[in-house]
Design a protein around this motif. Structure first.
Motif, PDB file in Angstrom:
ATOM      1  N   UNK A 164       0.822  -1.216   0.000  1.00  0.00           N
ATOM      2  CA  UNK A 164       0.000   0.000   0.000  1.00  0.00           C
ATOM      3  C   UNK A 164       0.858   1.269   0.000  1.00  0.00           C
ATOM      4  N   UNK A 165       0.334   2.287  -0.649  1.00  0.00           N
ATOM      5  CA  UNK A 165       0.998   3.585  -0.700  1.00  0.00           C
ATOM      6  C   UNK A 165       0.195   4.565   0.137  1.00  0.00           C
ATOM      7  N   UNK A 166       0.803   5.052   1.216  1.00  0.00           N
ATOM      8  CA  UNK A 166       0.165   6.004   2.119  1.00  0.00           C
ATOM      9  C   UNK A 166       0.229   7.394   1.492  1.00  0.00           C
ATOM     10  N   UNK A 167      -0.924   7.980   1.234  1.00  0.00           N
ATOM     11  CA  UNK A 167      -0.999   9.280   0.577  1.00  0.00           C
ATOM     12  C   UNK A 167      -1.209  10.360   1.633  1.00  0.00           C
ATOM     13  N   UNK A 168      -0.125  10.877   2.152  1.00  0.00           N
ATOM     14  CA  UNK A 168      -0.194  11.899   3.201  1.00  0.00           C
ATOM     15  C   UNK A 168      -1.061  13.055   2.726  1.00  0.00           C
ATOM     16  N   UNK A 169      -2.004  13.457   3.555  1.00  0.00           N
ATOM     17  CA  UNK A 169      -3.008  14.437   3.139  1.00  0.00           C
ATOM     18  C   UNK A 169      -2.421  15.799   2.815  1.00  0.00           C
ATOM     19  N   UNK A 170      -1.210  16.072   3.298  1.00  0.00           N
ATOM     20  CA  UNK A 170      -0.612  17.376   3.041  1.00  0.00           C
ATOM     21  C   UNK A 170       0.212  17.398   1.754  1.00  0.00           C
ATOM     22  N   UNK A 171       0.321  16.271   1.053  1.00  0.00           N
ATOM     23  CA  UNK A 171       1.154  16.217  -0.145  1.00  0.00           C
ATOM     24  C   UNK A 171       0.297  15.971  -1.376  1.00  0.00           C
ATOM     25  N   UNK A 172       0.910  16.065  -2.558  1.00  0.00           N
ATOM     26  CA  UNK A 172       0.255  15.810  -3.831  1.00  0.00           C
ATOM     27  C   UNK A 172       0.953  14.623  -4.499  1.00  0.00           C
ATOM     28  N   UNK A 173       0.210  13.943  -5.398  1.00  0.00           N
ATOM     29  CA  UNK A 173       0.728  12.700  -5.958  1.00  0.00           C
ATOM     30  C   UNK A 173       0.379  12.558  -7.438  1.00  0.00           C
ATOM     31  N   UNK A 174       1.332  12.002  -8.180  1.00  0.00           N
ATOM     32  CA  UNK A 174       1.089  11.490  -9.527  1.00  0.00           C
ATOM     33  C   UNK A 174       1.363   9.993  -9.459  1.00  0.00           C
ATOM     34  N   UNK A 175       0.357   9.171  -9.834  1.00  0.00           N
ATOM     35  CA  UNK A 175       0.444   7.720  -9.671  1.00  0.00           C
ATOM     36  C   UNK A 175       0.102   7.041 -10.986  1.00  0.00           C
ATOM     37  N   UNK A 176       0.889   6.025 -11.338  1.00  0.00           N
ATOM     38  CA  UNK A 176       0.577   5.156 -12.475  1.00  0.00           C
ATOM     39  C   UNK A 176       0.182   3.789 -11.932  1.00  0.00           C
ATOM     40  N   UNK A 177      -0.941   3.278 -12.432  1.00  0.00           N
ATOM     41  CA  UNK A 177      -1.461   1.977 -12.000  1.00  0.00           C
ATOM     42  C   UNK A 177      -1.102   0.921 -13.041  1.00  0.00           C
TER      43      UNK A 177
END
Length: 201
Positions: A164-177
């Protein structure tokens, strides 16, 4: 808050898609979301669409169905059933769900242009930096590249879908599935801020 079941790059693989839908149903996802390249060609298109209708899937088109989704011509319509054409007419170039932006390739690109699918790879930092600079969404999710990948505005993360990847609420993310045809799907839990990769075998 939603739990999104993410289906990337099915490429007409009926068996893997059926496994993915069954697995995501067991995970009680609220919405099934397609990340494009649903089909490879006309083979199995009707079976694929029937499965996707059964779970109410929504999503975006990829380069493999571009001709079905953007101004399909008479010749294209001869290859596919009315049911298939109707389903693909519901797909969008990009899809926004809460603070999540879904696209097949980089969300900065025009998905109506076939060349937009070949502008680079996620490992090129300037491409990802451009996404964060130009778009406001907290989480951007794509398929297309047939692998796991994640980055924040600070750079690429040391994560390849191994957990699992924890998506910290204060950061932004670009994710490839990673691709359904490779035996993968994912759940994006927006309440827990967690992306959970799933191996289908």
């Amino acid at each position: 808050m939603m739990r999104l079941g993410l289906l990337a790059d099915i490429h007409g693989d009926v068996n893997q898609l059926a496994k993915a839908i069954e697995r995501l149903r067991r995970e009680s996802v609220d919405t099934f979301v397609l990340l494009g390249d649903v089909i490879y060609d006309s083979r199995h298109a009707d079976e694929i669409v029937e499965l996707l209708r059964s779970c109410g899937a929504i999503g975006v088109w990829g380069n493999h169905e571009l001709g079905l989704c953007v101004d399909p011509d008479v010749e294209m319509r001869q290859w596919y059933s009315e049911s298939v054409m109707e389903f693909f007419s519901t797909l969008q170039p990009r899809l926004e769900l809460e603070d999540v932006l879904v696209s097949h390739t980089f969300p900065t690109e025009d998905a109506r242009d076939v060349l937009s699918f070949y502008v680079g790879v996620p490992e090129e930092s300037d491409v990802i930096e451009n996404c964060f600079a130009r778009l406001p969404q907290r989480i951007m999710i794509s398929g297309h590249f047939h692998r796991w990948f994640a980055a924040t505005p600070s750079g690429k993360l040391d994560w390849k879908g191994e957990g699992p990847l924890d998506l910290a609420s204060e950061d932004r993310y670009f994710i490839v599935v990673n691709a359904v045809m490779n035996g993968f799907a994912a759940v994006l839990d927006l309440e827990r801020n967690l992306l959970v990769p799933m191996e289908l075998s």
